[in-house]
Design a protein around this motif. Structure first.
Motif, PDB file in Angstrom:
ATOM      1  N   UNK A   1      -2.172   9.010  38.955  1.00 33.90           N
ATOM      2  CA  UNK A   1      -2.826   9.009  40.188  1.00 33.90           C
ATOM      3  C   UNK A   1      -3.303  10.521  40.421  1.00 33.90           C
ATOM      4  N   UNK A   2      -2.307  11.504  39.796  1.00 35.06           N
ATOM      5  CA  UNK A   2      -2.398  12.989  40.362  1.00 35.06           C
ATOM      6  C   UNK A   2      -2.247  13.637  39.002  1.00 35.06           C
ATOM      7  N   UNK A   3      -3.207  13.943  38.346  1.00 30.73           N
ATOM      8  CA  UNK A   3      -2.913  14.736  36.826  1.00 30.73           C
ATOM      9  C   UNK A   3      -2.378  16.077  37.236  1.00 30.73           C
TER      10      UNK A   3
ATOM     11  N   UNK B   1      -0.927  19.373  34.800  1.00 31.72           N
ATOM     12  CA  UNK B   1       0.295  19.414  35.632  1.00 31.72           C
ATOM     13  C   UNK B   1       0.904  20.768  35.730  1.00 31.72           C
ATOM     14  N   UNK B   2       1.944  21.199  36.703  1.00 27.05           N
ATOM     15  CA  UNK B   2       2.612  22.240  36.677  1.00 27.05           C
ATOM     16  C   UNK B   2       4.146  21.919  37.034  1.00 27.05           C
TER      17      UNK B   2
ATOM     18  N   UNK C   1      -0.448  27.247  29.523  1.00 27.29           N
ATOM     19  CA  UNK C   1       0.373  28.484  29.501  1.00 27.29           C
ATOM     20  C   UNK C   1       0.807  28.747  30.877  1.00 27.29           C
ATOM     21  N   UNK C   2       1.869  29.161  31.145  1.00 30.12           N
ATOM     22  CA  UNK C   2       2.194  29.772  32.627  1.00 30.12           C
ATOM     23  C   UNK C   2       2.255  28.610  33.696  1.00 30.12           C
ATOM     24  N   UNK C   3       2.061  27.338  33.116  1.00 29.01           N
ATOM     25  CA  UNK C   3       2.145  26.069  34.150  1.00 29.01           C
ATOM     26  C   UNK C   3       3.533  25.940  34.580  1.00 29.01           C
ATOM     27  N   UNK C   4       4.501  26.492  33.796  1.00 29.01           N
ATOM     28  CA  UNK C   4       5.855  25.925  34.205  1.00 29.01           C
ATOM     29  C   UNK C   4       6.769  27.391  34.529  1.00 29.01           C
ATOM     30  N   UNK C   5       7.271  27.571  35.834  1.00 30.85           N
ATOM     31  CA  UNK C   5       7.952  28.744  36.170  1.00 30.85           C
ATOM     32  C   UNK C   5       9.370  28.326  36.722  1.00 30.85           C
TER      33      UNK C   5
ATOM     34  N   UNK D   1       1.654  23.692  46.378  1.00 36.78           N
ATOM     35  CA  UNK D   1       1.744  22.516  47.240  1.00 36.78           C
ATOM     36  C   UNK D   1       2.942  21.696  47.306  1.00 36.78           C
ATOM     37  N   UNK D   2       3.865  21.967  46.695  1.00 33.34           N
ATOM     38  CA  UNK D   2       5.394  21.496  46.799  1.00 33.34           C
ATOM     39  C   UNK D   2       5.373  20.816  45.542  1.00 33.34           C
ATOM     40  N   UNK D   3       6.800  20.336  45.178  1.00 29.36           N
ATOM     41  CA  UNK D   3       7.195  19.489  44.241  1.00 29.36           C
ATOM     42  C   UNK D   3       6.876  17.965  44.415  1.00 29.36           C
ATOM     43  N   UNK D   4       6.319  17.365  43.633  1.00 25.05           N
ATOM     44  CA  UNK D   4       5.853  16.037  43.683  1.00 25.05           C
ATOM     45  C   UNK D   4       7.161  15.136  43.380  1.00 25.05           C
ATOM     46  N   UNK D   5       7.431  15.413  42.184  1.00 22.91           N
ATOM     47  CA  UNK D   5       8.918  14.584  41.658  1.00 22.91           C
ATOM     48  C   UNK D   5       9.559  15.522  41.060  1.00 22.91           C
ATOM     49  N   UNK D   6      10.919  15.595  41.554  1.00 25.07           N
ATOM     50  CA  UNK D   6      12.109  16.421  41.324  1.00 25.07           C
ATOM     51  C   UNK D   6      12.980  15.541  40.358  1.00 25.07           C
TER      52      UNK D   6
END
Ligand code: F6R
Length: 261
Positions: free
Chosen positions: A26-28, A61-62, A96-100, A124-129
């Motif tokens: 629903x939210x790539x 995704x990030x 690249x750089x999508x994960x911090x 935009x904040x974490x959708x799923x932790x």
């Protein structure tokens, strides 16, 4: 808080992966929160398998990691940045750089913590932790006594956490760093959905307190009782001290199939 008791880590990985695939469907460009440690490994294995099978892509995704040791050299294999790359990120197609992650080598630690908070907010904040839990009830590295309103900051690891993590440092507790940077409890509470995974007897007391105990800084994970959407995925051993275990099993068995976690 939804409590789901499953057969083993593999089944837990499957249920969590289903939720992550549904989110990305629903939210790539969803924002994931990633934990290190043993608990989420089955989730990462399942996600990597589904990526290999062409069922999911992380291209848009990030992700943000929870925590990082302070002072480990940049090339140390136990830096959480390297660990998460090895166990998950490099196995799928994140840009690249999508994960911090928090910068455990920053010269100005308070500034690095503030920058990390604004990076999460800016995404935009974490959708799923995804979370694990320590035997002492810590989540991320918010050890007992952590402020329930804490944000990303430096923390001193307890002796017990360093003993628990010595297995990743050749069994030598003195090689485990004494400090870490960690997202705070209030930071984690802003994630829109939290999936916490616990397996094995050593987690049973922490799991009992998390779900059925009073909210207390002595068991930091209990703050999640105030979160509107938490799913706790357990095996039988981690669930063995739960007072309402039959009720949790019955509730999950009776859940309509269309309703995800
Ligand atoms: C790791 C983390 C920790 C672990 C916890 C459980 O990023 O934040 O809170 O989730 O120490 O570790 P495992 O899963 O190895 O038992």
């Amino acid at each position: 808080m939804e409590v789901v008791i499953l057969a083993d880590a593999k089944e837990i990985g499957g249920v969590a992966a289903d939720a992550i695939l549904a989110l990305l469907d629903g939210k790539p460009d969803a924002v994931l929160g990633l934990a290190t440690g043993s608990s989420p490994l089955a989730i990462y294995d399942e996600l990597a398998a589904r990526y290999d099978a062409g069922l999911v892509s992380f291209r848009k995704a990030r992700a943000f990691t929870l925590d990082e040791y302070v002072g480990l050299p940049a090339d140390h294999p136990q830096r959480y940045r390297h660990v998460i790359d090895n166990v998950f990120v490099s196995r799928v197609d994140f840009a690249a750089d999508a994960v911090q992650g928090p910068d455990g080598l920053a010269a100005d630690i308070p500034a690095a913590c503030r920058a990390y908070e604004s990076a999460i907010r800016g995404s935009g904040g974490v959708d799923l932790q995804i979370l694990g839990i320590g035997a002492d009830g810590h989540i991320a590295f918010n050890e007992p006594g952590s402020s329930l309103a804490s944000r990303t900051r430096i923390k001193t690891l307890t002796r017990q956490t360093r003993i628990d993590n010595a297995r990743f440092f050749g069994g030598d507790v003195d090689s485990v760093p004494t400090h870490c940077l960690t997202q705070g409890l209030a930071t984690i509470m802003e994630a829109r959905h939290v999936i916490l995974v616990a397996t094995g007897r050593s987690k049973a007391e922490a799991v009992h307190n998390l779900i059925e105990g009073p909210v207390s800084a002595m068991w930091p994970a209990t703050i999640l009782q105030h979160h509107p959407h938490v799913t706790v995925l357990l095996d039988d051993s981690a669930a063995r001290r739960l007072q309402l275990v039959d009720y949790y099993r019955e509730t999950y068995r009776g859940k309509p199939e269309w309703q995800g976690i």
